[in-house]
Motif scaffolding. Structure first.
Motif, short mmCIF file in Angstrom:
data_model
loop_
_atom_site.label_atom_id
_atom_site.label_comp_id
_atom_site.label_asym_id
_atom_site.label_seq_id
_atom_site.Cartn_x
_atom_site.Cartn_y
_atom_site.Cartn_z
N MET A 1 -3.82 32.56 -39.07
CA MET A 1 -2.88 31.66 -39.72
C MET A 1 -3.48 30.29 -40.01
O MET A 1 -3.05 29.60 -40.92
N ILE A 2 -4.48 29.88 -39.25
CA ILE A 2 -5.03 28.54 -39.42
C ILE A 2 -6.44 28.60 -39.99
O ILE A 2 -6.70 28.11 -41.09
N ALA A 3 -7.36 29.20 -39.25
CA ALA A 3 -8.77 29.13 -39.61
C ALA A 3 -9.07 29.79 -40.95
O ALA A 3 -9.95 29.33 -41.68
N ILE A 4 -8.35 30.87 -41.29
CA ILE A 4 -8.67 31.60 -42.51
C ILE A 4 -7.68 31.29 -43.63
O ILE A 4 -8.08 31.00 -44.76
N SER A 5 -6.38 31.29 -43.34
CA SER A 5 -5.42 30.99 -44.39
C SER A 5 -5.50 29.54 -44.85
O SER A 5 -5.03 29.20 -45.93
N PHE A 6 -6.12 28.68 -44.04
CA PHE A 6 -6.38 27.30 -44.44
C PHE A 6 -7.14 27.24 -45.76
O PHE A 6 -6.99 26.29 -46.55
N LEU A 7 -7.94 28.26 -46.05
CA LEU A 7 -8.75 28.24 -47.27
C LEU A 7 -7.92 28.47 -48.53
O LEU A 7 -8.32 28.04 -49.61
N ASP A 8 -6.80 29.17 -48.42
CA ASP A 8 -6.05 29.54 -49.62
C ASP A 8 -5.66 28.34 -50.48
O ASP A 8 -5.89 28.35 -51.69
N PRO A 9 -5.05 27.31 -49.90
CA PRO A 9 -4.68 26.18 -50.75
C PRO A 9 -5.79 25.15 -50.96
O PRO A 9 -5.66 24.29 -51.83
N THR A 10 -6.86 25.20 -50.19
CA THR A 10 -7.84 24.11 -50.22
C THR A 10 -9.16 24.48 -50.89
O THR A 10 -9.83 23.60 -51.46
N LEU A 11 -9.57 25.73 -50.85
CA LEU A 11 -10.91 26.08 -51.32
C LEU A 11 -11.03 25.95 -52.83
O LEU A 11 -12.02 25.42 -53.34
#
Length: 382
Positions: free
Chosen positions: A261-271
């Motif tokens: 929920m944090i380390a990987i899904s963090f990339l969805d809106p930011t990458l």
């Protein structure tokens, strides 16, 4: 692009949903009997989970750019849209097991797959809103992702129950591994397919293709999934609160939440916004390829995780996966702690590969640790 979206797969949910009677089923003999009794249900569950993960991940390469540039949205709005799908997985965890007891796993899984398909397809109508409608565009996106995430939480719980009821003891681990592999494939193909279809046919096409496919697979599951594999009422089980009081279960759940929920899904809106800027200036298809590379790492590491856990132990493997994730994020920036590194596409690609591999290595041992801890406390997990 990421491993399984989150709290949907919290080990406590799996342990709480498995009936006591699983070990008492008669033995299964014959290839056709195996196919009918457990291979087909497991394959259908894997396909359902995979296509739903595809639908959840396909908007990562292009949606942030659309919201920020076409609708003058904010990065906080992008984060709200992507985070909305994970929130129901946390809030609905205590309610999915009682709901499954009333509907049966087969009906719950297939109906929620159809619902996810409808939500994905509904995204294709959002581009009809005028560019000045920033708030309606964000609100509608969040609402659809909330419903999609709620349905996904039910789908994951029901699929795990069907597999662990249907598969014999010696095949249950392999069956769950197939599900994780198909989920990885779905998350791998989602960004790549989303970026390609967006470049080909605009905003609506990715959602129409993915939503229609998911709905058709859900309807097909009603027709193909044997009723006998989904019609049993849950047996004696422990409450979620009791399970989370076990340190290993709580720690495993915390790792899943932090990794997925944090380390990987963090990339969805930011990458995507990060890679659209200099020196990268990547198009949606290229961003989708990087998300795909992350899932390639996830799938390859998933295949190696079983033998690795047997060799080094679950706890050491979990720690290694977390450290691998930490290193990957230092490289992705790159971090000021590494002044010799300069932003480049090869460095970003290496970091994404390590993010996928680290997530798989950390995620895989949590179920074994949690289930063994439950057995040690006398809680039935069979």
């Amino acid at each position: 692009g990421r491993p399984p979206d989150s709290a949907k797969s919290v080990p406590a949910k799996v342990a709480a949903s498995i009936p006591d009677s699983r070990r008492t089923r008669p033995g299964i003999t014959g290839a056709s009997m195996r196919l009918r009794s457990w291979m087909l249900p497991c394959a259908l569950c894997a396909v359902c989970c995979g296509v739903c993960d595809l639908g959840a991940s396909l908007l990562a390469p292009f949606y942030p750019d659309v919201l920020l540039k076409t609708y003058n949205g904010t990065h906080a709005g992008v984060g709200a849209v992507f985070g909305a799908s994970a929130l129901p997985g946390v809030l609905l965890t205590p309610f999915t097991i009682p709901l499954m007891a009333r509907t049966g796993p087969r009906a719950l899984m297939c109906s929620t797959v159809v619902l996810q398909g409808a939500c994905i397809a509904a995204f294709s109508f959002l581009h009809l809103l005028p560019p000045s409608s920033t708030t309606p565009f964000v609100a509608a996106s969040v609402a659809l992702r909330l419903v999609q995430g709620s349905a996904a939480a039910c789908t994951e719980t029901a699929a795990g129950s069907i597999i662990l009821r249907a598969a014999p003891d010696e095949a249950a681990g392999s069956a769950l591994g197939v599900v994780e592999a198909l989920r990885g494939v779905g998350s791998l193909l989602g960004p790549l397919l989303g970026g390609f279809l967006y470049d080909t046919g605009g905003f609506a096409l990715p959602f129409q293709v993915a939503g229609g496919t998911a709905a058709l697979i859900g309807v097909g599951g009603f027709a193909l999934l044997p009723r006998s594999s989904a019609g049993e009422a849950p047996g004696r089980s422990a409450s979620i609160a009791r399970l989370l009081h076990i340190p290993a279960v709580f720690a495993g759940s915390a790792v899943m939440v932090s990794v997925a929920m944090i380390a990987i899904s963090f990339l969805d809106p930011t990458l995507q916004p990060h890679l659209a800027q200099p020196p990268y200036r990547l198009q949606p298809t290229s961003v989708g390829a990087l998300f795909t590379l992350s899932m390639v790492g996830y799938i390859l590491a998933s295949l190696a995780s079983g033998p690795l856990a047997r060799r080094v132990g679950d706890v050491k493997q979990l720690c290694a996966g977390v450290w691998c994730l930490a290193l990957a994020y230092l490289l992705l920036g790159p971090s000021p702690l590494l002044p010799a590194l300069r932003p480049s596409f090869p460095l970003a690609a290496t970091a994404m590969l390590l993010i996928g591999a680290g997530g798989a290595i950390a995620y895989t041992p949590t179920n074994n640790l949690s289930l063994r801890a439950c057995e040690a406390r006398g809680i039935a997990v069979n």
